[in-house]
Design a protein around this motif. Structure first.
Motif, mmCIF file in Angstrom:
data_model
loop_
_atom_site.group_PDB
_atom_site.id
_atom_site.type_symbol
_atom_site.label_atom_id
_atom_site.label_comp_id
_atom_site.label_asym_id
_atom_site.label_seq_id
_atom_site.Cartn_x
_atom_site.Cartn_y
_atom_site.Cartn_z
ATOM 1 N N THR A 63 22.192 28.746 -19.157
ATOM 2 C CA THR A 63 22.076 27.726 -20.701
ATOM 3 C C THR A 63 21.018 27.590 -21.004
ATOM 4 O O THR A 63 20.307 28.822 -20.757
ATOM 5 C CB THR A 63 22.500 25.734 -19.417
ATOM 6 N N SER A 66 16.170 24.030 -24.076
ATOM 7 C CA SER A 66 16.844 23.053 -25.681
ATOM 8 C C SER A 66 15.293 22.490 -25.903
ATOM 9 O O SER A 66 13.918 22.096 -25.392
ATOM 10 C CB SER A 66 17.123 21.490 -24.479
ATOM 11 N N GLU A 68 15.585 20.554 -28.348
ATOM 12 C CA GLU A 68 15.834 18.917 -28.800
ATOM 13 C C GLU A 68 14.398 18.112 -28.964
ATOM 14 O O GLU A 68 13.316 17.273 -28.075
ATOM 15 C CB GLU A 68 16.758 17.873 -27.889
#
Length: 801
Positions: A63, A66, A68
């Motif tokens: 993955t 992130s 964010e």
């Protein structure tokens, strides 16, 4: 500055723009687009290590990392440091950035084998207490929350009371003066609550007119009865603003106190995002990490592709990118590339230059492993024309001015170079734009100088004299771009060790120029030149043949490796299967031994409990014989006919059903089967195996009745020995499941004639269900609860036919 000119000529800024699209944050995108090249090899190695660790980490996690919540809070930090008051949204951005970096740091700290990334985030402080305080005081929309202070909560409570009083008064006026209202609605003008009143009826609603409609038909009036309340609301609103500003100022001061740490945090997040962008761009290019080599090692760039052409192919439907091979011996200082125009010589220069820049910047290179090249301190290029009407510069003048700047960058002291610098020099059409004789002489001298001053020089040229330098100086090498004589087009492949031959006369002839003109030109070129061209053509043909043989050998090697892999896989599978079968057999033997020991122990206990008589000894001997017969492995006989087995799946064609065999009735040539919740008995002839085999019923031999039939033996008074084969434990099962287990146990215990069913006492429902099942079972003569010493009400003993 020649370094900046080189970056422009190689279109490095376009590559950085492509790189920025892979960044996760605005800060990372800006850092990628304006990326600065490292000044030392250690910095480049550090960047490559970051890229490799991010690449491996994202591949391992399957993955993407992130980012964010992480935003550019640099301006907010600067303003807080100057004593400014940050807005609620700016404070929320700081809080989300702190949380986002904390998540990234925690993820990195939990992983292994990423020491460079761990070092990057090791000293990052994320101040969770500031983040929590911001979320306590600021709502998600950026407004100050009632939770921020008791004073603010009190003010807003008073404002709510006053506002409700205003609404009640206005609604009362609307009801009483409904005819004067343009519409029944309470609205606002500024911070005052007003009613839309028809202009002719304005006297019916005395008050302050704050606004009117565009036509003048509607007046927005604040009734006199709510003016004082409006004034109170305005005072409370001002008090609210003052309290909110106090809260925001306090939060801004807390941010200002840790400004330096937050700037370090922001820098670490930007460095990490830039590493992520390099990693993802490298993955997209199908690149491989470069290794910086020492001066005594070979430069190896196999199947090297131009990164900007890859982008053009993928995003702009451009032509397929033709890879090149660049393999340079350590002693080589100058490579002269010859070949026709539009043959790819300039693209080759730019491809090599961008590869060197990508390695310095920590980006993987789109080439096959191994990717090995030196760390070039400077990458200097003269590519393309530099004509200028304003400066009265010709093509030749433009080239010379740029070459002068290159030489100055290589040797600032203007003295004769004593050692070569670790620089890469790229020259396109060296010596072009002037008289061929003088241009060739100048190019030769320039390349000889660069052989002393630069680490590696790659130059494209049309001059035949430069091809001969290889045979005069071992530091020179020839290369050429391949040309297809049949299609009159370049292949864009780079051939090493072979100089390019002149194709002008060949091309002119194939395009239709008069043969007599071509022949006259050949005589003017001279026989020696033609001989050289024929030699070069022969070398090119030999190279093509060798490449074809190499391809065939490669394919043969791949086939051999594939066959070897298949054979190895099958051999491993057979070995594993043999191992599994052996292990399974050993487990079955161990189970049989354990079961036999338990049953023998049971027989011994019964002998010890009873009176030692010959009859009991005989029974024990018979029991032990049965145990041996059952547990010892029997010699398998070849199966002559198909016979169904208990527990086997069979097909009933007449019903179109697949059923499970519960019991086999050899005497009546029938089987008891179950499908779904149905149980039934069917003849052998009505069933078949799942692969379509019919049951073959052997003919019965006719036997004569005995002359003197002996009377049936007297029923045995001695109890049957209880073993694991005539005992079934169904405790904890449901009635439906228990019936299936009991059915199988009955089939297994037919020889012993008795079955012990352990169902436990519990609520009695399981025992009742078992008894109902036994009552209707054709093989059960009778059943009863076991004696107290055998389990009592928790065990049922069934006597079988």
């Amino acid at each position: 500055m020649i370094q900046e000119e080189t970056l422009e000529l190689l279109e490095w800024h376009r590559l950085c723009q492509h790189l920025s699209t892979f960044a996760a944050t605005k800060l990372g995108a800006i850092a990628a687009e304006y990326m600065k090249l490292p000044e030392t090899q250690e910095e480049s190695s550090q960047l490559l290590a970051q890229t490799e660790e991010v690449y491996d980490l994202e591949q391992r996690l399957n993955t993407a990392l992130s980012f964010e919540g992480i935003t550019d809070i640099g301006d907010a930090l600067e303003r807080s440091d100057l004593g400014g008051v940050l807005s609620g949204k700016e404070l929320l951005s700081i809080a989300t950035t702190l949380a986002g970096v904390r998540r990234l740091r925690r993820l990195i700290e939990e992983q292994e084998k990423i020491p460079v990334l761990k070092t990057l985030v090791a000293n990052v402080r994320t101040y969770p207490e500031i983040e929590q305080e911001i979320h306590r005081c600021i709502e998600e929309d950026g407004e100050v929350s009632d939770r921020a202070s008791p004073r603010l909560r009190e003010i807003r409570g008073q404002m709510k009371v006053v506002r409700e009083r205003i609404y009640r008064k206005l609604q009362d006026i609307m009801q009483r003066q409904s005819g004067a209202m343009q519409e029944s609605v309470i609205t606002q003008r500024g911070d005052r609550f007003v009613l839309p009143v028809k202009a002719p009826q304005k006297d019916q609603v005395p008050g302050i007119i704050h606004d009117s409609s565009s036509t003048g038909a509607t007046l927005y009036i604040e009734p006199s009865s709510v003016v004082e309340l409006g004034n109170q609301l305005r005072q409370y609103h001002r008090s609210e603003q003052i309290e909110e500003e106090t809260i925001l100022r306090g939060l801004s001061a807390k941010v200002a106190e840790v400004k330096e740490d937050l700037e370090d945090l922001l820098a670490a997040a930007t460095i990490l995002d830039l590493a992520v962008a390099r990693s993802r761009y490298s993955w997209w290019l199908k690149g491989n990490p470069p290794r910086f080599i020492e001066p005594h090692e070979h430069i190896t760039l196999r199947q090297l592709r131009h990164p900007l052409l890859i982008w053009q192919q993928q995003h702009e439907q451009g032509p397929e990118v033709v890879p090149i091979n660049v393999q340079v011996d350590p002693k080589i200082r100058v490579v002269a590339i010859t070949g026709p125009n539009t043959g790819g010589k300039t693209v080759t220069l730019k491809t090599v230059g961008l590869a060197a820049l990508m390695a310095k910047a920590g980006i993987f290179i789109p080439a096959k492993v191994p990717v090995e090249l030196p760390w070039f301190e400077q990458i200097l290029a003269d590519i393309g024309d530099e004509q200028s009407l304003q400066q009265s510069l010709s093509t030749f003048s433009g080239h010379i001015r740029r070459i002068i700047r290159i030489i100055e960058a290589l040797n600032p002291t203007s003295e004769a170079p004593t050692t070569a610098s670790s620089s890469l020099v790229l020259l396109d059409e060296v010596g072009a734009g002037t008289d061929p004789a003088e241009g060739s002489a100048l190019a030769t001298s320039l390349l000889k100088y660069l052989a002393e001053a630069a680490g590696l020089t790659i130059a494209t040229t049309h001059y035949g004299e430069l091809k001969a330098l290889k045979y005069q100086d071992e530091r020179f090498e020839n290369a050429s771009v391949e040309f297809n004589d049949q299609t009159l087009s370049p292949t864009y492949r780079l051939l090493w060790g072979i100089p390019g031959r002149s194709n002008a006369l060949t091309i002119a002839g194939r395009l239709g120029l008069r043969p007599d003109i071509i022949e006259d030109a050949r005589t003017r070129v001279g026989g020696f030149s033609e001989d050289i061209n024929r030699v070069i053509a022969g070398l090119e043909q030999q190279r093509r043949e060798q490449e074809e043989k190499a391809k065939e050998a490669t394919q043969l090697l791949k086939q051999t490796e594939r066959f070897y892999a298949e054979v190895s896989q099958k051999a491993n599978a057979l070995q594993q299967r043999e191992k599994d079968l052996k292990q399974q057999q050993e487990q079955e033997i161990q189970k049989a031994i354990i079961a036999a020991k338990a049953e023998i122990a049971q027989v011994i206990r019964q002998l010890q409990q009873g009176t030692p008589t010959a009859q009991n000894a005989q029974k024990a001997t018979e029991a032990l014989g049965k145990i041996a017969e059952k547990q010892l492995p029997k010699q398998k006989q070849p199966v002559k006919i198909y016979r169904p087995q208990v527990g086997e799946k069979v097909r009933i064609p007449s019903l179109g059903q697949t059923a499970e065999v519960l019991n086999i009735l050899e005497e009546s040539e029938e089987v008891s089967v179950r499908f779904g919740i149905m149980k039934m008995t069917v003849p052998f002839r009505d069933i078949e195996s799942l692969d379509g085999k019919k049951v073959e019923v052997p003919e019965k031999a006719k036997t004569a009745p005995p002359a003197n039939p002996s009377p049936p033996p007297a029923p045995k008074s001695s109890p049957v020995i209880r073993t694991s084969y005539n005992t079934v434990d169904i405790r904890g099962s449901r009635v439906v499941e228990a019936e299936s287990d009991v059915e199988k146990a009955i089939a297994r215990a037919t020889e012993s004639g008795v079955l012990w069913i352990i169902h436990g006492k519990g609520t009695g429902k399981l025992r009742q269900g078992v008894h109902e099942f036994l009552e209707r079972h054709p093989q059960v003569k009778r059943f009863e609860l076991a004696p107290q010493n055998e389990g009592g009400a928790g065990v049922t003993v069934a006597y079988l036919t």
